[in-house]
Design a protein around this motif. Sequence first.
Motif, PDB file in Angstrom:
ATOM      1  N   MET A 271      27.016  -5.428  14.384  1.00  0.00           N
ATOM      2  CA  MET A 271      28.280  -4.969  13.807  1.00  0.00           C
ATOM      3  C   MET A 271      29.079  -6.152  13.256  1.00  0.00           C
ATOM      4  O   MET A 271      29.563  -6.120  12.113  1.00  0.00           O
ATOM      5  CB  MET A 271      29.088  -4.238  14.881  1.00  0.00           C
ATOM      6  CG  MET A 271      30.490  -3.827  14.485  1.00  0.00           C
ATOM      7  SD  MET A 271      31.415  -3.196  15.923  1.00  0.00           S
ATOM      8  CE  MET A 271      31.666  -4.732  16.855  1.00  0.00           C
TER       9      MET A 271
ATOM     10  N   HIS B 111      32.112   3.606  18.176  1.00  0.00           N
ATOM     11  CA  HIS B 111      30.803   4.259  18.248  1.00  0.00           C
ATOM     12  C   HIS B 111      29.879   3.510  19.209  1.00  0.00           C
ATOM     13  O   HIS B 111      29.147   4.129  19.998  1.00  0.00           O
ATOM     14  CB  HIS B 111      30.177   4.313  16.854  1.00  0.00           C
ATOM     15  CG  HIS B 111      28.775   4.844  16.852  1.00  0.00           C
ATOM     16  ND1 HIS B 111      28.474   6.189  16.970  1.00  0.00           N
ATOM     17  CD2 HIS B 111      27.568   4.200  16.770  1.00  0.00           C
ATOM     18  CE1 HIS B 111      27.168   6.350  16.956  1.00  0.00           C
ATOM     19  NE2 HIS B 111      26.594   5.168  16.835  1.00  0.00           N
ATOM     20  N   ASN B 112      29.912   2.181  19.167  1.00  0.00           N
ATOM     21  CA  ASN B 112      29.061   1.391  20.057  1.00  0.00           C
ATOM     22  C   ASN B 112      29.457   1.573  21.522  1.00  0.00           C
ATOM     23  O   ASN B 112      28.593   1.648  22.404  1.00  0.00           O
ATOM     24  CB  ASN B 112      29.139  -0.088  19.677  1.00  0.00           C
ATOM     25  CG  ASN B 112      28.426  -0.392  18.369  1.00  0.00           C
ATOM     26  OD1 ASN B 112      27.693   0.439  17.846  1.00  0.00           O
ATOM     27  ND2 ASN B 112      28.655  -1.579  17.833  1.00  0.00           N
TER      28      ASN B 112
ATOM     29  N   GLN C 148      32.992   1.633  14.028  1.00  0.00           N
ATOM     30  CA  GLN C 148      31.689   1.251  14.574  1.00  0.00           C
ATOM     31  C   GLN C 148      31.830   0.703  15.984  1.00  0.00           C
ATOM     32  O   GLN C 148      30.983   0.942  16.847  1.00  0.00           O
ATOM     33  CB  GLN C 148      31.028   0.207  13.672  1.00  0.00           C
ATOM     34  CG  GLN C 148      29.609  -0.172  14.097  1.00  0.00           C
ATOM     35  CD  GLN C 148      28.655   1.005  14.052  1.00  0.00           C
ATOM     36  OE1 GLN C 148      28.676   1.772  13.087  1.00  0.00           O
ATOM     37  NE2 GLN C 148      27.837   1.168  15.081  1.00  0.00           N
ATOM     38  N   TRP C 149      32.908  -0.038  16.225  1.00  0.00           N
ATOM     39  CA  TRP C 149      33.155  -0.558  17.571  1.00  0.00           C
ATOM     40  C   TRP C 149      33.254   0.600  18.570  1.00  0.00           C
ATOM     41  O   TRP C 149      32.624   0.584  19.626  1.00  0.00           O
ATOM     42  CB  TRP C 149      34.452  -1.380  17.571  1.00  0.00           C
ATOM     43  CG  TRP C 149      34.700  -2.143  18.839  1.00  0.00           C
ATOM     44  CD1 TRP C 149      34.791  -1.625  20.094  1.00  0.00           C
ATOM     45  CD2 TRP C 149      34.870  -3.555  18.988  1.00  0.00           C
ATOM     46  NE1 TRP C 149      35.031  -2.612  21.016  1.00  0.00           N
ATOM     47  CE2 TRP C 149      35.084  -3.811  20.364  1.00  0.00           C
ATOM     48  CE3 TRP C 149      34.898  -4.619  18.088  1.00  0.00           C
ATOM     49  CZ2 TRP C 149      35.309  -5.081  20.863  1.00  0.00           C
ATOM     50  CZ3 TRP C 149      35.117  -5.889  18.595  1.00  0.00           C
ATOM     51  CH2 TRP C 149      35.315  -6.121  19.960  1.00  0.00           C
TER      52      TRP C 149
ATOM     53  N   HIS D  63      23.296  -2.977  24.084  1.00  0.00           N
ATOM     54  CA  HIS D  63      24.703  -2.902  23.679  1.00  0.00           C
ATOM     55  C   HIS D  63      25.141  -4.197  22.990  1.00  0.00           C
ATOM     56  O   HIS D  63      25.808  -4.163  21.943  1.00  0.00           O
ATOM     57  CB  HIS D  63      25.579  -2.640  24.904  1.00  0.00           C
ATOM     58  CG  HIS D  63      27.047  -2.639  24.611  1.00  0.00           C
ATOM     59  ND1 HIS D  63      27.658  -1.650  23.872  1.00  0.00           N
ATOM     60  CD2 HIS D  63      28.028  -3.527  24.935  1.00  0.00           C
ATOM     61  CE1 HIS D  63      28.954  -1.917  23.763  1.00  0.00           C
ATOM     62  NE2 HIS D  63      29.198  -3.044  24.397  1.00  0.00           N
TER      63      HIS D  63
ATOM     64  N   ARG E 205      23.837  -4.319  19.483  1.00  0.00           N
ATOM     65  CA  ARG E 205      24.607  -3.457  18.574  1.00  0.00           C
ATOM     66  C   ARG E 205      25.916  -4.124  18.168  1.00  0.00           C
ATOM     67  O   ARG E 205      26.321  -4.066  16.997  1.00  0.00           O
ATOM     68  CB  ARG E 205      24.889  -2.103  19.239  1.00  0.00           C
ATOM     69  CG  ARG E 205      23.691  -1.181  19.358  1.00  0.00           C
ATOM     70  CD  ARG E 205      24.098   0.232  19.735  1.00  0.00           C
ATOM     71  NE  ARG E 205      24.667   0.315  21.063  1.00  0.00           N
ATOM     72  CZ  ARG E 205      23.980   0.644  22.159  1.00  0.00           C
ATOM     73  NH1 ARG E 205      22.678   0.910  22.072  1.00  0.00           N
ATOM     74  NH2 ARG E 205      24.573   0.720  23.335  1.00  0.00           N
ATOM     75  N   MET E 206      26.571  -4.756  19.124  1.00  0.00           N
ATOM     76  CA  MET E 206      27.846  -5.406  18.823  1.00  0.00           C
ATOM     77  C   MET E 206      27.638  -6.619  17.911  1.00  0.00           C
ATOM     78  O   MET E 206      28.429  -6.866  16.989  1.00  0.00           O
ATOM     79  CB  MET E 206      28.537  -5.821  20.120  1.00  0.00           C
ATOM     80  CG  MET E 206      28.882  -4.662  21.047  1.00  0.00           C
ATOM     81  SD  MET E 206      29.965  -3.422  20.297  1.00  0.00           S
ATOM     82  CE  MET E 206      31.546  -4.268  20.387  1.00  0.00           C
TER      83      MET E 206
END
Length: 202
Positions: free
Chosen positions: A182, A96-97, A93-94, A175, A178-179
């Motif tokens: 996650m 992907h972000n 996921q990291w 961004h 999103r992080m």
Amino acid sequence: MSRHNLPALLVLSLFLSLTGCNGLPRSSATDAPQLGPILPDSAARTAWITQILAQDPLASQDRQPPPRQSNAEVVAKLRQKRNIPLPDAYWAQWQHNLDAFDADTARHKEAERARYIATFTDQLKRVDDPTLLRLATAPDSLDAADRDAWKQRLIERYSRYIIDSEVSRDMIDAHLRRMALMDRQHGVCALDSDCWDRAPTP
């Protein structure tokens, strides 16, 4: 996550968003004279405009970004450095972000480059045939006033591109959200205080 772990582009964008674009080139010349109406197209005019655009570094640049460390490599090094018991899905996921942020940035810059080209093309369509021919084949043959005017138009176009193509605060905030999501989903802050989902420092 601490600032030194942010991608270099993100750190630079944060800096520019806070300091502004004071480093942009300035011209001491007055604004370029207004151009006339758009003139009818012709095969010759289209060819000259195409030739002029091909000589413009920004309009003709290769759209491929310069080689750099891949996001997969960035995440792999970070995973090894942090040594926190997190599943593969977290690191996927990291990456992907980071890929999503890069894609947003690339789309934004390409849209602004397209706007630059459209502005330049519009200007060229308003120029008479003799001037258009000189711009395409021998720009140094223009008289001093015309050369200065086109230089000023170039500065105005490019300065606007530099300002508008910077990564926006909205893109950075998206961004960071999103992080943070996650880290929240994987409970990272319970494992490491240096996480994205922590409360901001007062």
